[in-house]
Design a protein around this motif. Structure first.
Motif, PDB file in Angstrom:
ATOM      1  N   ALA A 236       0.874  -1.024   0.008  1.00 30.61           N
ATOM      2  CA  ALA A 236       0.364   0.272   0.047  1.00 30.61           C
ATOM      3  C   ALA A 236       0.702   1.140   0.290  1.00 30.61           C
ATOM      4  O   ALA A 236       0.678   2.330  -0.660  1.00 30.61           O
ATOM      5  N   GLY A 237       2.270   1.191   0.490  1.00 25.37           N
ATOM      6  CA  GLY A 237       2.861   2.130  -0.103  1.00 25.37           C
ATOM      7  C   GLY A 237       3.284   3.128   1.556  1.00 25.37           C
ATOM      8  O   GLY A 237       2.060   2.943   2.769  1.00 25.37           O
ATOM      9  N   ARG A 238       4.012   4.027   1.712  1.00 20.48           N
ATOM     10  CA  ARG A 238       3.245   4.942   3.238  1.00 20.48           C
ATOM     11  C   ARG A 238       3.321   6.769   2.502  1.00 20.48           C
ATOM     12  O   ARG A 238       3.726   7.875   2.825  1.00 20.48           O
ATOM     13  N   GLY A 239       2.283   6.808   1.084  1.00 21.70           N
ATOM     14  CA  GLY A 239       1.609   7.860   0.407  1.00 21.70           C
ATOM     15  C   GLY A 239       3.099   8.624  -0.175  1.00 21.70           C
ATOM     16  O   GLY A 239       3.720   8.076  -0.516  1.00 21.70           O
TER      17      GLY A 239
ATOM     18  N   GLY B 266       1.297  10.343  -2.475  1.00 19.82           N
ATOM     19  CA  GLY B 266       1.796   9.698  -3.312  1.00 19.82           C
ATOM     20  C   GLY B 266       1.786   8.787  -4.247  1.00 19.82           C
ATOM     21  O   GLY B 266       0.676   8.201  -4.111  1.00 19.82           O
ATOM     22  N   ARG B 267       3.602   8.619  -4.875  1.00 21.49           N
ATOM     23  CA  ARG B 267       3.797   6.782  -5.119  1.00 21.49           C
ATOM     24  C   ARG B 267       4.153   5.792  -5.283  1.00 21.49           C
ATOM     25  O   ARG B 267       5.202   5.955  -5.511  1.00 21.49           O
TER      26      ARG B 267
ATOM     27  N   GLN C  36       5.675   3.252  -8.288  1.00 25.46           N
ATOM     28  CA  GLN C  36       4.847   4.163  -8.822  1.00 25.46           C
ATOM     29  C   GLN C  36       4.138   4.466  -8.790  1.00 25.46           C
ATOM     30  O   GLN C  36       2.711   5.126  -9.116  1.00 25.46           O
ATOM     31  N   LEU C  37       3.090   3.759  -7.447  1.00 20.76           N
ATOM     32  CA  LEU C  37       1.015   3.579  -7.928  1.00 20.76           C
ATOM     33  C   LEU C  37       0.461   4.462  -6.591  1.00 20.76           C
ATOM     34  O   LEU C  37       2.114   4.694  -5.584  1.00 20.76           O
ATOM     35  N   ARG C  38      -0.190   4.824  -6.618  1.00 20.89           N
ATOM     36  CA  ARG C  38      -1.171   5.998  -6.230  1.00 20.89           C
ATOM     37  C   ARG C  38      -1.409   5.435  -4.508  1.00 20.89           C
ATOM     38  O   ARG C  38      -1.245   4.061  -4.476  1.00 20.89           O
ATOM     39  N   SER C  39      -0.586   6.241  -3.792  1.00 17.57           N
ATOM     40  CA  SER C  39      -0.570   5.489  -2.426  1.00 17.57           C
ATOM     41  C   SER C  39      -0.982   6.803  -1.119  1.00 17.57           C
ATOM     42  O   SER C  39      -0.924   7.848  -1.736  1.00 17.57           O
TER      43      SER C  39
ATOM     44  N   GLY D 220      -3.723   2.130  -1.073  1.00 19.64           N
ATOM     45  CA  GLY D 220      -3.379   2.187  -2.007  1.00 19.64           C
ATOM     46  C   GLY D 220      -3.246   0.644  -2.743  1.00 19.64           C
ATOM     47  O   GLY D 220      -4.864  -0.171  -2.589  1.00 19.64           O
ATOM     48  N   PRO D 221      -2.168  -0.178  -3.448  1.00 28.58           N
ATOM     49  CA  PRO D 221      -2.607  -1.480  -3.624  1.00 28.58           C
ATOM     50  C   PRO D 221      -2.758  -2.591  -2.357  1.00 28.58           C
ATOM     51  O   PRO D 221      -2.090  -2.535  -1.561  1.00 28.58           O
TER      52      PRO D 221
END
Length: 309
Positions: free
Chosen positions: A57-60, A77-78, A96-99, A110-111
């Motif tokens: 999911a990322g960290r924004g 962020g991505r 580089q996916l949206r988060s 995110g993902p």
């Protein structure tokens, strides 16, 4: 504010047992690290060669910010990604996916889930919907676990405590529903009822995977208060009532069966509420069963005395 995910990837195995089998229960003892540094891991799936894909999911990031549900900042962020683990190595195959997340990296979205279709294409879900490779297929399955198969998808519906089947044309039917149950309210939660008092808790299914026996296995994230060890894995066969297949987990985020017949289980703890830790761990429940917890890691474990045949 929700804490960082605690990811534990576990393995469970299966041999035919008597009419009243003992359910596999989480055992934290033996485990092997499979991957590290996962960034708010969510769903996972195996590819045709046995490689393991993990949605992060990322960290924004440092993009546009909004106010979160608890009043804190949530910034875009991505930093979302899809990671593959194969032959002892790991790398991000999609990045580089949206988060979105707090500045500390918590409350991340995110993902959310990943799968591989019959053509070998990656399919993943996020807040925008369902994607196949770089293309967005539809808004169906937004943020939920999705399992491709046949002419459509199986979609987990946490809000409805249900497993739905969605056709390629968007028609939806209910495959199974999962009941609300009473649990002992855990200690350490401010402004709650007395510890030990009975409290209704929703199932909140989070994940689905097809087993080697052809049945569908559904993991629970559990609703509030989500006590440690309360999440279960259900076995679903069309036309039959779902049955509890394994117990002892905490906030299951995803499931995946390997080509060797091992069930991998991703746990997600919730810091500051009732979960046991605020770490990112993936553990594996090997051919028979197993689990582990450590920060940002994919873990392999062998446990259990249950098989699917």
């Amino acid at each position: 504010m929700l804490g960082l995910l605690s990811a534990a990837l576990v393995t469970v195995s299966a041999t035919a047992m008597g009419p009243e089998p003992t359910l596999p229960v989480y055992d934290p003892r033996a485990s092997t690290i499979v991957a590290r540094g996962l960034d708010n891991p969510r769903g996972l799936a195996f590819g045709a060669r046995g490689e393991l894909y993990v949605a992060e999911a990322g960290r924004g990031g440092d993009g546009e910010c909004r106010r979160g549900a608890d009043g804190g900042r949530i910034c875009a962020g991505r930093s979302g990604a899809i990671t593959v683990v194969d032959f002892g190595h790991q790398w991000r195959v999609v990045s580089q996916l949206r988060s979105e997340a707090s500045p500390a990296g918590t409350d991340a979205s995110g993902p959310a889930d990943v799968a591989v279709d019959d053509d070998g294409e990656l399919i993943y879900t996020d807040g925008a919907g369902l994607h196949r490779g770089p293309a967005r297929l539809s808004g169906v399955g937004s943020g939920f676990a999705v399992l491709p198969g046949g002419r459509g998808y199986l979609v987990v519906d946490p809000a409805g405590n249900a497993l739905r089947a969605v056709t390629a044309r968007g028609r939806v039917r209910t495959v199974a529903t999962f009941p609300v149950r009473e649990v002992a309210f855990p200690a350490g939660i401010p402004d709650g009822p007395p510890p030990g008092s009975r409290f209704p808790m929703e199932s909140r299914p989070s994940s689905v995977a097809v087993g080697p026996d052809g049945a569908w296995y559904v993991g629970e994230r559990t609703g509030f208060p989500s006590p440690v060890g309360a999440a279960r894995i259900w076995r679903v066969v069309p036309g039959r009532a779902p049955e509890v297949w394994a117990t002892g987990f905490t906030r299951i985020a995803d499931l995946a069966w390997s080509t060797r017949g091992d069930l991998f289980v991703l746990e997600a703890g919730q810091a500051g509420r009732s979960a046991s830790s605020a770490k990112n761990v993936l553990s594996r429940k090997a051919g028979r069963a197993g689990l582990a917890r450590q920060a940002g890691e994919l873990v392999g474990v062998s446990w259990g005395e249950r098989s699917v045949s």
